[in-house]
Design a protein around this motif. Structure first.
Motif, PDB file in Angstrom:
ATOM      1  N   LEU A   1      -3.588  10.509   0.095  1.00  0.00           N
ATOM      2  CA  LEU A   1      -3.953   9.732  -1.083  1.00  0.00           C
ATOM      3  C   LEU A   1      -3.179   8.415  -1.051  1.00  0.00           C
ATOM      4  CD1 LEU A   1      -4.593  11.133  -4.597  1.00  0.00           C
ATOM      5  CD2 LEU A   1      -3.332   9.003  -4.354  1.00  0.00           C
ATOM      6  N   ALA A   2      -3.894   7.310  -1.161  1.00  0.00           N
ATOM      7  CA  ALA A   2      -3.262   5.993  -1.063  1.00  0.00           C
ATOM      8  C   ALA A   2      -3.814   5.073  -2.138  1.00  0.00           C
ATOM      9  CB  ALA A   2      -3.499   5.389   0.313  1.00  0.00           C
TER      10      ALA A   2
ATOM     11  N   THR B   1       0.856  -1.171   0.000  1.00  0.00           N
ATOM     12  CA  THR B   1       0.000   0.000   0.000  1.00  0.00           C
ATOM     13  C   THR B   1       0.896   1.225   0.000  1.00  0.00           C
ATOM     14  OG1 THR B   1      -1.814  -1.085   1.158  1.00  0.00           O
ATOM     15  CG2 THR B   1      -1.733   1.314   1.287  1.00  0.00           C
ATOM     16  N   VAL B   2       0.723   2.082  -0.998  1.00  0.00           N
ATOM     17  CA  VAL B   2       1.504   3.308  -1.110  1.00  0.00           C
ATOM     18  C   VAL B   2       0.685   4.433  -0.481  1.00  0.00           C
ATOM     19  CG1 VAL B   2       2.735   4.880  -2.649  1.00  0.00           C
ATOM     20  CG2 VAL B   2       2.508   2.451  -3.257  1.00  0.00           C
ATOM     21  N   ARG B   3       1.215   5.038   0.569  1.00  0.00           N
ATOM     22  CA  ARG B   3       0.540   6.146   1.251  1.00  0.00           C
ATOM     23  C   ARG B   3       1.264   7.446   0.925  1.00  0.00           C
ATOM     24  NH1 ARG B   3      -1.733   4.830   7.112  1.00  0.00           N
ATOM     25  NH2 ARG B   3      -2.417   2.668   6.883  1.00  0.00           N
TER      26      ARG B   3
ATOM     27  N   ALA C   1      -2.518  12.661   7.343  1.00  0.00           N
ATOM     28  CA  ALA C   1      -1.263  12.182   7.935  1.00  0.00           C
ATOM     29  C   ALA C   1      -0.990  10.779   7.422  1.00  0.00           C
ATOM     30  CB  ALA C   1      -1.341  12.174   9.453  1.00  0.00           C
ATOM     31  N   LEU C   2       0.282  10.448   7.234  1.00  0.00           N
ATOM     32  CA  LEU C   2       0.638   9.116   6.774  1.00  0.00           C
ATOM     33  C   LEU C   2       0.247   8.048   7.776  1.00  0.00           C
ATOM     34  CD1 LEU C   2       4.184   9.732   5.218  1.00  0.00           C
ATOM     35  CD2 LEU C   2       2.027   9.415   3.998  1.00  0.00           C
ATOM     36  N   CYS C   3       0.279   8.393   9.065  1.00  0.00           N
ATOM     37  CA  CYS C   3      -0.033   7.430  10.110  1.00  0.00           C
ATOM     38  C   CYS C   3      -1.520   7.384  10.444  1.00  0.00           C
ATOM     39  CB  CYS C   3       0.749   7.760  11.388  1.00  0.00           C
ATOM     40  SG  CYS C   3       2.522   7.491  11.247  1.00  0.00           S
TER      41      CYS C   3
ATOM     42  N   VAL D   1       4.704  18.177  -4.536  1.00  0.00           N
ATOM     43  CA  VAL D   1       5.504  17.982  -3.323  1.00  0.00           C
ATOM     44  C   VAL D   1       4.709  17.051  -2.417  1.00  0.00           C
ATOM     45  CG1 VAL D   1       6.577  19.067  -1.323  1.00  0.00           C
ATOM     46  CG2 VAL D   1       6.528  20.277  -3.526  1.00  0.00           C
ATOM     47  N   ARG D   2       5.341  16.004  -1.930  1.00  0.00           N
ATOM     48  CA  ARG D   2       4.614  15.048  -1.106  1.00  0.00           C
ATOM     49  C   ARG D   2       5.553  14.286  -0.195  1.00  0.00           C
ATOM     50  NH1 ARG D   2       3.362  11.284  -6.394  1.00  0.00           N
ATOM     51  NH2 ARG D   2       5.380  10.225  -6.490  1.00  0.00           N
ATOM     52  N   THR D   3       4.979  13.684   0.817  1.00  0.00           N
ATOM     53  CA  THR D   3       5.672  12.684   1.622  1.00  0.00           C
ATOM     54  C   THR D   3       5.064  11.332   1.287  1.00  0.00           C
ATOM     55  OG1 THR D   3       4.158  13.046   3.484  1.00  0.00           O
ATOM     56  CG2 THR D   3       6.241  14.265   3.491  1.00  0.00           C
ATOM     57  N   ARG D   4       5.854  10.279   1.451  1.00  0.00           N
ATOM     58  CA  ARG D   4       5.393   8.953   1.032  1.00  0.00           C
ATOM     59  C   ARG D   4       5.977   7.879   1.926  1.00  0.00           C
ATOM     60  NH1 ARG D   4       5.707   6.667  -5.107  1.00  0.00           N
ATOM     61  NH2 ARG D   4       3.754   7.828  -5.138  1.00  0.00           N
ATOM     62  N   CYS D   5       5.185   6.840   2.150  1.00  0.00           N
ATOM     63  CA  CYS D   5       5.700   5.637   2.797  1.00  0.00           C
ATOM     64  C   CYS D   5       5.004   4.438   2.172  1.00  0.00           C
ATOM     65  CB  CYS D   5       5.495   5.671   4.308  1.00  0.00           C
ATOM     66  SG  CYS D   5       3.763   5.598   4.813  1.00  0.00           S
ATOM     67  N   TYR D   6       5.555   3.254   2.419  1.00  0.00           N
ATOM     68  CA  TYR D   6       5.012   2.030   1.868  1.00  0.00           C
ATOM     69  C   TYR D   6       4.538   1.147   3.013  1.00  0.00           C
ATOM     70  CZ  TYR D   6       7.479   3.603  -2.304  1.00  0.00           C
ATOM     71  OH  TYR D   6       7.927   4.349  -3.380  1.00  0.00           O
TER      72      TYR D   6
END
Length: 248
Positions: free
Chosen positions: A145-146, A46-48, A176-178, A73-78
Motif C-alpha cells: 500500500l503506497a 512516496t510512502v511505501r 514487496a517494498l522494492c 504490523v508493517r514495514t515502511r520506506c520513503y
C-alpha cells in the motif's frame, strides 16, 4: 537516514484525526498550512508500506470495523528503496482514539526474520515486535500500500503535523517494498486524506478553517478500506478508479 524529523522518530503517542478533501479544499488548506507551518524537511515523498496479516486477514477485518482498539504490523520506506537499504518495521496501535506507534530500522533481511518470528531482537521495540508477531499465527506479507505525501509541521511545535496523502493504491500480489509502485486506487482520483497529528488540541486557525468549510472528521483506515475493496478488486483492470466499485 539522517536528521531529527518525524521519519527518524521511533516512538509516537498522539491523536491522528482524518478528513477527506477534494482538490479545491486541499489547495485552500495547503495555502493556509504554508502560512502557518513549515514544509517537511524531506519534501514531498512516496510512502511505501507492506502490511502483515494472518491467513484469515484478522488485522484487516478489525481495521475495517473501526473498533476502539486495533493494531497493525508493517514495514515502511520513503521514496524508491534499494534492495539493501534499511526499512522501518512498525507496530501501530490505536486505543480510544490515541495512536501509539513503535518502530525500529533494520536491514530488509533482518526485518523479514523478525516479522517471521525467527529474529534475534536486541532492543525493547524489537522485542515488542517479536512478541506481537509470535502472538499472531501465520503472520505474513499481505498487501503493498503506497501513497504520495506532502507534510507540514508547526513552526515552534514539531509535534503538530499535517499530512496530505493522495493516490492511495494497493496491490495484493508481488508484495514487496522494492516491487513496482502500481496498484488499485483506494479512493477516487483527486481525493486526498488529510491527517492532523498532534498530542494536543488543534491550533485555532485550523479548527476555524475546518469548521467554516464544513469539513468533518472521518473514520477511515487506508488498509481497512483497501480490504473492503479487495473482492471487487479482482474484477477490475489494473488502474481502474476506486469510484468504479460503487463503494466510495
Amino acid at each position: 537516514m539522517s536528521g531529527s524529523g518525524p521519519k527518524n522518530q521511533l516512538v509516537f503517542k498522539r491523536y491522528e484525526t482524518k478528513f477527506l478533501l477534494d482538490g479545491d479544499q486541499r489547495s485552500s488548506l495547503e495555502e493556509l498550512a504554508a502560512a502557518n507551518m513549515v514544509p517537511d524537511e524531506h519534501g514531498p515523498s512516496t510512502v511505501r508500506n507492506v502490511y502483515y496479516d494472518t491467513p484469515t486477514a484478522l488485522l484487516a477485518r478489525r481495521s475495517a470495523e473501526h473498533p476502539d482498539y486495533k493494531e497493525k504490523v508493517r514495514t515502511r520506506c520513503y521514496g524508491t528503496p534499494h534492495p539493501f537499504d534499511p526499512v522501518f518495521v512498525e507496530l501501530k496501535k490505536k486505543c480510544d482514539g490515541v495512536v501509539y506507534k513503535r518502530r525500529c530500522e533494520l536491514a530488509p533481511a533482518d526485518a523479514a526474520e523478525l516479522l517471521a518470528g525467527r529474529g534475534r531482537p536486541r532492543t525493547q521495540i524489537e522485542r515488542e515486535l517479536d512478541w506481537t508477531c509470535r502472538r499472531y499465527e501465520g503472520l505474513r506479507p499481505c498487501a503493498y500500500l503506497a501513497y504520495d505525501r506532502v507534510a507540514y509541521h508547526g513552526r515552534s511545535d514539531f509535534d503538530l503535523r499535517l499530512t496530505f496523502d493522495q493516490r492511495v493504491r494497493v496491490r495484493w500480489d508481488d508484495v514487496a517494498l522494492c516491487g513496482p509502485d502500481v496498484g488499485r486506487l483506494v479512493l477516487p482520483e483527486g481525493t486526498s486524506i488529510l491527517e492532523v497529528k498532534t498530542p494536543r488540541a488543534f491550533p485555532l486557525w485550523l479548527a476555524r478553517y475546518l469548521s467554516a468549510a464544513g469539513i468533518r472528521k472521518r473514520s477511515i483506515s487506508k488498509y481497512g478500506r483497501a480490504w473492503e475493496l479487495r473482492d471487487v478488486d479482482a474484477c477490475l483492470p489494473l488502474g481502474a478508479p476506486a469510484a468504479e466499485t460503487g463503494l466510495v
